[in-house]
Design a protein around this motif. Sequence first.
Motif: not given
Length: 315
Positions: A263-287
């Motif tokens: 769980v994070m803010s929209q600003a945090a989510f939008q600041s992440l790179t595509a690779q960082q999001k892919t890595t985090l999605e191994k561990y949970g759904k990004l909300v």
Amino acid sequence: MTYETLNIEQMQSTNNLLMIRPVAFGFNAQTAQSNAFQKQDADQQAVQQKAQQEFDDFVKVLRDNDVNVTVINDTAEPHTPDSIFPNNWISFHDTGDIFLYPMQAENRRLERREDIIRQLEGNFKANHVIDLSRHEAKNQFLEGTGSMVLDRENKIAYACLSPRTNAEVLKAFCDYTGYKAVTFDAVDQNGKAIYHTNVLMAIGSGFAVICLDSIANAQEKDAVISSLKSTGKEVIDITFDQMNHFAGNMLEVKNKNGDVLVVMSQAAFQSLTAQQKTTLEKYGKLVYADISTIETNGGGSARCMMAEVHLEVMD
């Protein structure tokens, strides 16, 4: 997008959150000197209205993802402009212990409310309340899971020392809980001390998000990295710019089905790179949710708004 549910007991995260709905949220001048993330909007009356709507929308996002959220309304008096960030004054542990923390700002000390504890005790099993607020008399502070980022599975408390994070109080917490402290100094891109550890790092069951550039001392940086890797965390390094968009201020939680959410803010989510999001999605759904008014005026983000209740639920 898909994500993997980890096949380990999720001691790190819980399905039960405490959140405080604001009635007089606004820029807090008492905390601004040590919090470089705060910026005051001109119309503070509009800020409260926007913040309350952002809070309600955020709670809805969590509940729509099947997270149990206990919402307690703040009171108009005494005036507590930062009450929306309860994780700084209270933490809950699977031992049944509840900790209360010493706060630097005098108006933040008013956030500690016994009635909130009593209300939670109606639904959760609590053993002891351990009150560290006596350290305020010595001007020593430890602002909960803002000052400490807890690896609950491995009983490690990561903490960047600052005016709000005192080593002696941290030792008291560790003596009570059996945690090991990993301490370091951290600064932002302007060389100003970072006020809370949880704006530069977040720990999940299998990952650690951290702004390594903020730790200038090479030995301290190596010690943090070594500790994270020795406990099996995949390290996701974020930039100063991403930290300033609160990418370090995220929290792993579970939902009622045991699924893991990050769980994070929209600003945090939008600041992440595509690779960082892919890595985090191994561990949970990004909300995520838009809490920009809260972030701007309060200098805190999603993680600060959620106090995890690691107490046993009443039958």
